[in-house]
Design a protein around this motif. Structure first.
Motif, short mmCIF file in Angstrom:
data_model
loop_
_atom_site.label_atom_id
_atom_site.label_comp_id
_atom_site.label_asym_id
_atom_site.label_seq_id
_atom_site.Cartn_x
_atom_site.Cartn_y
_atom_site.Cartn_z
N UNK A 151 0.84 -1.19 0.00
CA UNK A 151 0.00 0.00 0.00
C UNK A 151 0.88 1.24 0.00
N UNK A 152 0.41 2.27 -0.73
CA UNK A 152 1.10 3.54 -0.78
C UNK A 152 0.10 4.68 -0.65
N UNK A 153 0.55 5.73 0.03
CA UNK A 153 -0.24 6.96 0.11
C UNK A 153 -1.35 6.90 1.14
N UNK A 158 0.62 5.84 7.96
CA UNK A 158 1.93 6.10 7.41
C UNK A 158 1.87 6.30 5.90
N UNK A 159 3.07 6.26 5.27
CA UNK A 159 3.15 6.54 3.84
C UNK A 159 3.20 5.28 2.99
N UNK A 160 3.85 4.23 3.48
CA UNK A 160 4.00 3.00 2.68
C UNK A 160 3.97 1.80 3.60
N UNK A 161 3.33 0.72 3.10
CA UNK A 161 3.15 -0.48 3.90
C UNK A 161 3.33 -1.72 3.06
N UNK A 162 4.02 -2.70 3.65
CA UNK A 162 4.07 -4.05 3.09
C UNK A 162 3.68 -4.99 4.23
#
Length: 821
Positions: A128-130, A143-147
């Motif tokens: 996920x981003x943004x 947050x800004x980015x997720x894995x």
């Protein structure tokens, strides 16, 4: 090719199914039922052939529930489907889905949102981003980015913020590493419980900064490494390693330290460590460094089992520089209760010992007691053990008690007698109660030993045997009662040494008869538009005990009974076994009560009682005032609970001969709301030159906890920004000595996320000595407390009537649905 569907339902990571989500609401159900009922009639009118759509819809099956499900069954978690939603969804079935524009994935109690999200079905991974947002059981991460592997909950989150549901604690981190569903690590992190506002320049009042914080949701413990605790932007405490709670659950770890300055011990630093050994066992280990004396170690161990429980409190200090010796003290409380084939067994003990007579001077508290020495009684340390057995009608109790007296040459205490041992037998005659009789049989023998204050054997050491036979026949009448009673008390004393004033043995047999009677009248009443049930209860009690000379007998466990509404209707004027008063007297009294007509609660009571002696009393203690023929002092007492906020109580002992009170007390309390309480009391005891233990006293006592402002204005109506100030304290003033006896006065400040306390405490240790302490504490709400000196919160709870800790825990845990979105 992009697919413009609103949502997907993913039953499992191995299967991707496309479906439309239908939300079933009460309105939709009503319309559907109405539509299904109308269709067949319309079809009949038109003559068309009914279809499957003409069949009525089944009624929805609803299940009642008082609460939404807070936790998910771990066995069902892996079977739950995943729901995804976005403005645009593309991908390959059973392989991958790409969500863009308001992307959302839900599974069980986990919700993921982002501007763009890619979901790989095979390995159950989300990228996920943004504007990434995670809600997991009410705990929020952004947050800004997720894995993230969704089901295993393993992954990384960059430039993240987080907030926990139970404590509302939150912070920022450069990176969050999710290890599994219960464990995560935040790097270059902050943590605080201060509420964030919308101001871009907002900074919390306090903050924990750390290089790494390990969070364990299974135990609800956070551990910070390599950081510092800041208050108002100033670092106040380095934290190489510090654990803190993520909920109200018990946890192992360092507790808040205590720092103090004392003229005797110098600078003191105590660092307690709490060890949560098991759900039914724990320990608190507290090393204390005293700059002028050395290092001491205190340990409290608690245990709880189905048949026994106890607390062991120990203190040890090697080579105390103040006394040039090792110092130690311990207290061990234990209770056992067992059901056995031979009956019910009990074993209890309470053991207290210290190393020397000066322990009470040099240490703030005793093992087993958290408060300071406050009276002479604290210098009398009892160690006792009790073994009991009960089966059927019989019970046996064996007691061993030994005293340690901490002597002071300026205030010598006569050592009490040890019981080595005391054996007591009782015969339970409950079957007589069915026949209207109350029978009590008791036999007891006690070995009394003691030494004088200078270590010499007490000449009154002896073996005392005591027996009691008591028979009563209560008669309960429709509007009263009458209870005749007969009892015989026998005693035998075997002294170790003979005396010119006393033989080596002495036996007594003293009978007593009494008649207790009373009436109860009731009527309906009203006052200030409230309905009451008023009672009028006259009572008469007569007792007769013949005179037996007991002046040669020592006082082992006997004292003068307090003169109150309980003792005035009793056969003996003394407690214990060594004096049986020769009473020939009648006690008469009258009590009226007002009971709430709705719930029967007592709203008001007023009572008056007086004794009439038909002969002078001859048996006494040697230092008390004996009763004389005629009327005694008048005892008047009452209490009113005006409403849930106001209550008052009063008691007066009035002497007719001098026409003035010899003892009186009046007290009142006003509690209009939380953290608002006022209490006042006046106590008077007339000096009696014939009674050595009564030197007279007159004291005024006032206690309070009251807000000084409401966060906007103070008590004077002036503007007061910021948090809320409270004044708290208790003053005990002796009008007889014209000085303040005991006092505790302080202020509390309740900000958004921290509480400050400053307290001055003065405790009178003796008539000539007092101890004064300055206590300071910073409480970081939901995190920890830092104290300078002893804990002021414990002192306030102990000494201030009606005190309530600010931000007291309610015991309830917020619902995860309070953060549901």
């Amino acid at each position: 090719m992009p697919v413009s569907l609103h949502s997907f339902a993913l039953p499992s990571p191995q299967r991707l199914a496309v479906s439309t989500v239908v939300r079933w609401t009460p309105l939709a159900a009503a319309l559907a039922l109405a539509w299904s009922a109308a269709l067949p009639a319309a079809a009949q009118d038109s003559g068309s052939t009914p279809s499957l759509w003409d069949a009525p819809l089944p009624a929805p099956q609803l299940k009642s529930s008082t609460q939404l499900q807070e936790t998910l069954d771990p066995a069902l978690r892996n079977q739950l489907p995943s729901y995804i939603k976005a403005e645009q969804i593309s991908g390959q079935a059973d392989i991958q889905s790409t969500l863009e524009g308001g992307a959302e994935l839900r599974r069980g109690d986990t919700v993921l949102r982002a501007d763009r999200m890619q979901y790989d079905v095979a390995d159950d991974t989300v990228h996920a981003q943004g504007n990434v947002h995670i809600n997991r059981g009410g705990n929020i991460f952004q947050g800004t980015a997720l894995q993230l592997q969704v089901d295993a909950f393993q992954g990384d989150f960059t430039q993240a913020t987080y907030q926990f549901l139970e404590t509302q604690g939150h912070g920022d981190a450069e990176r969050v590493e999710f290890i599994d569903r219960d464990n995560s690590v935040v790097y270059q992190a902050t943590y605080t419980t201060c509420l964030r506002d919308d101001d871009a320049s907002w900074e919390p009042d306090w903050m924990l900064r750390a290089q790494r914080i390990e969070l364990d949701r299974a135990t609800d413990v956070g551990v910070a490494y390599g950081g510092s605790l800041e208050f108002k932007g100033v670092p106040i405490l380095p934290v190489p390693a510090l654990s803190f709670p993520l909920s109200d659950r018990r946890k192992s770890g360092l507790l808040p330290p205590t720092i103090g300055v004392d003229s005797v011990s110098g600078v003191e630093y105590s660092q307690p460590y709490y060890w949560n050994i098991a759900p039914n066992r724990d320990a608190t280990i507290t090393p204390t460094l005293m700059s002028k004396r050395g290092l001491s170690l205190g340990t409290e161990f608690r245990y709880l089992e189905p048949n026994y429980a106890g607390v062991l409190d120990m203190e040890y200090m090697a080579n105390d520089k103040l006394r040039d010796r090792d110092r130690w003290g311990y207290n061990w409380k234990h209770a056992t209760s067992l059901n056995s084939p031979v009956g019910r067994l009990g074993l209890n003990w309470n053991l207290t010992r210290v190393s020397d007579d000066n322990y009470w001077r040099d240490f703030n508290s005793m093992p087993g007691k958290k408060e300071a020495f406050a009276s002479t009684e604290e210098r009398l340390l009892s160690s006792n053990g009790n073994l009991s057995w009960a089966s059927g009608k019989h019970s046996v109790n064996v007691l061993v008690e030994r005293w340690q007296v901490l002597q002071d040459l300026d205030a010598i205490i006569a050592p009490p007698f040890n019981r080595m041992p005391q054996v007591q037998w009782r015969y339970n005659t409950d079957e007589w109660a069915t026949k209207g009789w109350d029978v009590n049989l008791l036999g007891e023998t006690t070995r009394f030993t003691a030494r004088t204050w200078d270590g010499v054997q007490n000449p009154n050491n002896a073996q005392r045997s005591f027996g009691l036979v008591q028979v009563a026949k209560p008669h309960a009448l429709s509007g009263g009662f009458i209870t005749p009673k007969v009892q015989l008390q026998t005693s035998n004393y075997q002294f170790d040494n003979a005396s010119p004033l006393r033989p080596k043995s002495k036996s007594l047999a003293i009978p007593t008869v009494s008649l207790d009677s009373g009436l109860v009248f009731e009527r309906d009443s009203s006052f200030l538009s409230r309905n009451y049930l008023q009672t009028l209860e006259p009572r008469a009690f007569y007792t007769y005990t013949p005179y037996r000379n007991q002046s040669m007998l020592p006082l082992y466990d006997t004292a003068l009974a307090d003169f109150n509404f309980g003792s005035i209707y009793s056969e003996n004027s003394y407690t214990g076994r060594d004096r049986i008063a020769d009473n020939n007297m009648l006690t008469v009294g009258l009590t009226t009560r007002y009971l709430d007509a709705a719930d029967g609660a007592e709203v008001a009571r007023l009572g008056i009682a007086q004794r009439l002696r038909f002969a002078d009393q001859r048996v006494g203690l040697g230092y008390d005032t004996l009763g004389t023929k005629g009327w005694s002092d008048i005892l008047v007492g009452g209490g009113v609970t005006w409403n849930s906020r106001w209550s008052t109580d009063a008691l007066v002992q009035y002497n007719r001969d001098i026409q003035r009170p010899t003892r009186s007390s009046i007290s009142g309390r006003y509690t209009p709301g939380p953290y608002k309480t006022l209490s006042a009391a006046y106590r008077y005891q007339r000096e009696n030159s014939l009674q050595l233990v009564n030197q007279g006293s007159e004291q005024v006592d006032f206690g309070w906890q009251w807000p000084l402002n409401n966060g906007r204005k103070n008590v004077f109506g002036e503007a007061a920004g910021g948090g809320r100030w409270y004044s708290v304290g208790r003053l005990n003033y002796s009008m007889y000595d014209k000085k303040l006896v005991d006092a505790i006065v302080g202020f509390e400040y309740d900000s958004c996320c921290w509480i400050g306390r400053v307290v001055v405490e003065r405790v009178q240790n003796s008539r000539t000595e007092a101890q004064t302490k300055l206590l300071f504490q910073l409480e970081f709400v939901g995190f920890s407390r830092l104290s300078l000196g002893a804990d002021p919160l414990k002192s306030l709870q102990e000494y201030v009537p009606g005190y309530r800790p600010l931000r007291g825990r309610s015991g309830s845990v917020p619902s995860r649905f309070s953060n549901y979105d």
